[in-house]
Design an enzyme around this catalytic site. Structure first.
Site, PDB file in Angstrom:
ATOM      1  N   GLU A  77      -7.338  34.821 -22.000  1.00 23.03           N
ATOM      2  CA  GLU A  77      -6.163  35.930 -21.113  1.00 23.03           C
ATOM      3  C   GLU A  77      -6.180  37.352 -21.810  1.00 23.03           C
ATOM      4  O   GLU A  77      -5.627  38.255 -20.966  1.00 23.03           O
ATOM      5  CB  GLU A  77      -4.776  35.184 -21.444  1.00 23.03           C
ATOM      6  CG  GLU A  77      -3.883  35.565 -20.742  1.00 23.03           C
ATOM      7  CD  GLU A  77      -2.433  34.518 -20.597  1.00 23.03           C
ATOM      8  OE1 GLU A  77      -1.613  34.798 -20.155  1.00 23.03           O
ATOM      9  OE2 GLU A  77      -2.683  33.701 -21.605  1.00 23.03           O
ATOM     10  N   ASP A  78      -6.345  37.222 -23.273  1.00 24.03           N
ATOM     11  CA  ASP A  78      -6.033  38.501 -23.894  1.00 24.03           C
ATOM     12  C   ASP A  78      -7.364  39.350 -24.282  1.00 24.03           C
ATOM     13  O   ASP A  78      -7.087  40.594 -25.020  1.00 24.03           O
ATOM     14  CB  ASP A  78      -5.325  38.277 -25.034  1.00 24.03           C
ATOM     15  CG  ASP A  78      -3.879  37.630 -24.718  1.00 24.03           C
ATOM     16  OD1 ASP A  78      -3.499  38.048 -23.591  1.00 24.03           O
ATOM     17  OD2 ASP A  78      -3.253  37.208 -25.426  1.00 24.03           O
TER      18      ASP A  78
END
Length: 170
Positions: A77-78
């Site tokens: 996600e990051d």
């Protein structure tokens, strides 16, 4: 940036074999590099969060794959890291766990959603849990650490909304 110390996590992993511990150490160094430029809202290095989540599941005597997935739980996600890289480096089971946690994290859990959206979100979450219950354990450890550090959220309103979501969903 000062390099986080693996020794605290290692001390919680005496139940793992030396080979599994070495794999966790590899994952630890991997996430230190992957999250290097990121900061939490309070300015601390983001990697400290994923290390704390791994320490929580390690304290629950989690297996190798669960501890590694806890360390990696935010990389898809990051960061630019993709599921395929996780599968090649740490194995398909770890990649599937991280993917499940990512799906869980991206689920919209706001209390003001219409009932049909809430039902659909819960259905997706149960699908993730059905594939591997360890994903919910990591997500619970993630939420626990976020609640323990809730003062890092910048406003009282954000802290209140986060606390209500935690009580409602978890």
């Amino acid at each position: 940036m000062h390099h986080p110390d693996f020794r605290h996590l290692a001390a919680l992993l005496k139940h793992l074999s030396p080979g599994d511990l070495a794999d966790v150490h590899t994952a630890f160094n991997f996430v230190v590099r992957a999250h290097a430029p990121q900061k939490r809202e309070d300015g601390t290095p983001y990697v400290t969060h994923v290390i704390h989540v791994a320490e929580i599941v390690a304290g629950w005597k989690a297996d190798r794959d669960t501890v590694i997935a806890a360390l990696l739980h935010d990389v898809i996600e990051d960061t630019p890291v993709r599921k395929e890289e996780i599968a090649v480096t740490f194995g398909r089971k770890v990649a599937l766990l991280v993917e499940g946690i990512t799906k869980f994290s991206q689920a919209d859990l706001s209390p003001d959603l219409p009932l049909d959206r809430k039902i659909e979100t819960l259905r997706k979450l149960f699908d993730v849990m059905r594939l591997d219950m360890r994903s919910i354990l990591i997500k619970l450890a993630d939420r626990l650490h976020n609640v323990q550090t809730i003062e890092a959220l910048p406003t009282a309103d954000r802290r209140r909304r986060f606390a209500i979501e935690t009580l409602t969903v978890y």
